[in-house]
Design an enzyme around this catalytic site. Structure first.
Site, PDB file in Angstrom:
ATOM      1  CG  HIS A  21      -0.349  -0.157   2.536  1.00 44.24           C
ATOM      2  ND1 HIS A  21       0.571   0.735   3.035  1.00 44.24           N
ATOM      3  CD2 HIS A  21      -0.518  -1.110   3.504  1.00 44.24           C
ATOM      4  CE1 HIS A  21       0.946   0.365   4.246  1.00 44.24           C
ATOM      5  NE2 HIS A  21       0.318  -0.754   4.562  1.00 44.24           N
ATOM      6  CG  HIS A  24       4.264  -1.401   2.122  1.00 48.10           C
ATOM      7  ND1 HIS A  24       2.960  -1.795   1.938  1.00 48.10           N
ATOM      8  CD2 HIS A  24       4.688  -2.042   3.243  1.00 48.10           C
ATOM      9  CE1 HIS A  24       2.610  -2.649   2.891  1.00 48.10           C
ATOM     10  NE2 HIS A  24       3.642  -2.814   3.700  1.00 48.10           N
ATOM     11  CB  CYS A 130       1.748  -9.635  17.833  1.00 47.90           C
ATOM     12  SG  CYS A 130       0.904  -8.883  16.414  1.00 47.90           S
ATOM     13  CB  CYS A 133       4.317  -7.412  15.479  1.00 45.84           C
ATOM     14  SG  CYS A 133       3.228  -5.986  15.582  1.00 45.84           S
ATOM     15  CB  CYS A 155      -1.118  -6.489  18.510  1.00 43.14           C
ATOM     16  SG  CYS A 155       0.133  -5.440  17.742  1.00 43.14           S
ATOM     17  CG  HIS A 158      -1.026  -5.979  13.499  1.00 40.79           C
ATOM     18  ND1 HIS A 158       0.233  -5.969  14.060  1.00 40.79           N
ATOM     19  CD2 HIS A 158      -0.841  -5.930  12.161  1.00 40.79           C
ATOM     20  CE1 HIS A 158       1.134  -5.925  13.096  1.00 40.79           C
ATOM     21  NE2 HIS A 158       0.515  -5.897  11.945  1.00 40.79           N
ATOM     22  CE  LYS A 305       1.938   0.914  10.407  1.00 44.72           C
ATOM     23  NZ  LYS A 305       2.145  -0.512  10.477  1.00 44.72           N
ATOM     24  CE  LYS A 308      -3.013  -3.386   0.385  1.00 44.89           C
ATOM     25  NZ  LYS A 308      -3.875  -3.067  -0.758  1.00 44.89           N
TER      26      LYS A 308
END
Length: 526
Positions: A21, A24, A130, A133, A155, A158, A305, A308
């Protein structure tokens, strides 16, 4: 590196559990701008990016899609990650995949050396893990879940439940390096940047370091521990080593000596891995720590943040298909202070495209080339005696070039492009005040008209050079229109640190027609 020494820059290697996305792409563009600038400054430059293809997250994703982990990684890399580099014009020198033999073999070499030196031992570990992560979490890293995960520890990054794991693993004696790490942060204040990131890392290490579990035995998708093939190397220990295995560690000592250490660009969510675990690993191996580690902020969508898994990810081509790759690169480097969180919106992108790129830079270039074509038959006129206004443009160009280079050395990319953009604003104001279309009506003002248009053309010459690392396509088009390729050679061969030296575009150079650098866009994806 103003002294001409080598500049090795890396991005993190990215998980192949899903397509990239714009978060990145943001990291890739930032590293690419820095690499292009240093190349054009004449510094020996090497730019590495790549993919992280081991670990439980990849295994589960591949299984869910009915293929092997390697098949999944091959598919994602070929269909998504390689094309990303073309979509946003990334000029990487190498692309490392952690499933490559050159990486796997030398990870085992590194690990064996640490084991032989006594830095690795066996032990048991229990903790919250996690998978997103690929990290054991401290309780301070967890929050209480809501919705379908209500009441469960999740987490904080996430927003998904962590798993309580208990394993007999191999451990790295990371706690042995706490004092050395703190000394590093003290002796080299710029080792971790920005300042907020440095403070976070120092506080974390001062709380005390635990030894790090570096193997897993409950699944087999990973690099085998060389002395015990019932274990695979912990994915982060494996992944961090890409920065040296790609640079020649264990395979090409001469190349490694030239390239390492690196400037490392990472997202702030993986800062601890790169600013704590990674230098400790290198210290244990007797290798230099990185040149510096820079933790940039997050791209936010709706205050969160980009992710996806949370359906907030935006594919880069959703932007480039409408606005083009140069606008993508410009927007994220200009609109967001590198090192801070920044919110993306289609409205802001569209407004900046129209005001700054189309009307500001693009219209300036088109007007100047068109006036040289109209008033001097397409030939850059000679410069006459400069007035105070002309000298002010010269000074602005020189200052912008110097300030931009200083900003790049600080990794302050936004400051660099802001400095360069002062030339755009000053030239637009200069043309408005000088009114070359009025001068053209008076034959006695012919010399003055030539000076004004030479000044504008030379300013555009400097802009093409200075903006080339940011917007390689538009500046190449401008360079061709200015006749720069015939008069001075390829754009990327123009020393960026000399861009502020006045008078490089020869009078008599023939300009070429210039279509709009940034065409008008009627509708945007909002």
């Amino acid at each position: 590196m103003a002294d001409g020494t080598s500049f090795y820059i890396t991005t993190p290697i990215f998980y192949v559990n899903d397509a990239p996305h714009i978060g990145h792409a943001y990291t890739e563009v930032a590293a690419d701008v820095l690499a292009r600038w240093h190349r054009q400054a004449g510094d020996p430059t090497w730019f590495l990016t790549g993919t992280d293809e081991h670990g439980q997250k990849i295994l589960r994703t591949a299984t869910a899609n009915g293929v092997s982990p390697k098949e999944w990684a091959d598919k994602l890399v070929s269909e998504s990650w390689y094309p990303l580099l073309d979509t946003i014009d990334i000029s990487n020198d190498d692309f490392i995949r952690t499933t490559e033999e050159r990486h796997e073999t030398n990870v085992q070499l590194f690990l064996q050396r640490l084991y032989d030196a006594g830095f690795i031992y066996t032990g048991e570990f229990e903790g919250y893990y996690c998978v997103g992560c690929e990290e054991y979490k401290q309780e301070s890293d967890l929050v209480t879940g809501t919705g379908e995960y209500v009441g469960q520890p999740v987490c904080a990054i996430h927003s998904k439940p962590v798993e309580l794991l208990k394993e007999s693993n191999y451990f790295f004696r990371m706690s042995d390096f706490a004092d050395r790490l703190l000394a590093l942060y003290e002796e080299r204040p710029d080792f971790v940047q920005p300042e907020s990131a440095r403070n976070e890392v120092i506080q974390f290490v001062r709380q005390g370091l635990k030894d790090l579990s570096i193997s897993r035995s409950t699944f087999d998708w990973g690099i085998k521990v060389p002395w015990d093939d019932t274990h695979v190397v912990y994915v982060w220990f494996d992944a961090l080593l890409n920065y040296i295995t790609a640079a020649g560690y264990g395979s090409d000592d001469e190349a490694f000596a030239k390239r390492w250490p690196a400037t490392q660009i990472v997202g702030k969510d993986i800062l601890r891995f790169h600013a704590v675990i990674w230098p400790a690993m290198l210290m244990a191996a007797g290798l230099d720590v990185p040149q510096r580690v820079f933790g940039h902020g997050w791209l936010l969508v709706g205050g969160e943040k980009m992710s996806k898994s949370k359906l907030t990810g935006i594919a880069p081509n959703e932007i480039t298909d409408t606005f083009g790759s140069d606008a993508f690169r410009y927007y994220f480097m200009r609109a967001i202070a590198f090192g801070q969180d920044g919110s993306f919106s289609w409205e802001d992108l569209s407004a900046r495209y129209q005001a700054e790129l189309a009307n500001g830079f693009g219209n300036l270039a088109s007007r100047v080339v068109a006036m040289i074509t109209r008033y001097f038959e397409g030939v850059v006129p000679p410069e006459g005696e400069p007035t105070e206004a002309d000298l002010a443009i010269r000074a602005a160009v020189a200052a912008a070039a110097t300030d931009a280079d200083v900003a790049i050395e600080r990794l302050a990319i936004q400051d660099a492009i802001t400095s360069i953009w002062r030339i755009v604003d000053d030239l637009n104001g200069y043309i408005t005040v000088q009114e070359p279309w009025v001068l053209a009506k008076d034959e006695e003002q012919r010399e003055r008209l030539g000076t004004v248009l030479y000044t504008a053309a030379e300013g555009l010459r400097a802009l093409a050079v200075l903006l080339s690392p940011f917007m390689p396509k538009a500046t190449e088009t401008l360079w061709t229109a200015l006749g720069g390729a015939d008069a001075l050679g390829p754009l990327t061969a123009q020393p960026v640190r000399d861009a502020g030296t006045w008078g490089q575009l020869p009078a008599g150079t023939t300009v070429n027609g210039l279509e709009a650098l940034f065409p008008r866009i009627e509708a945007t994806n909002e």
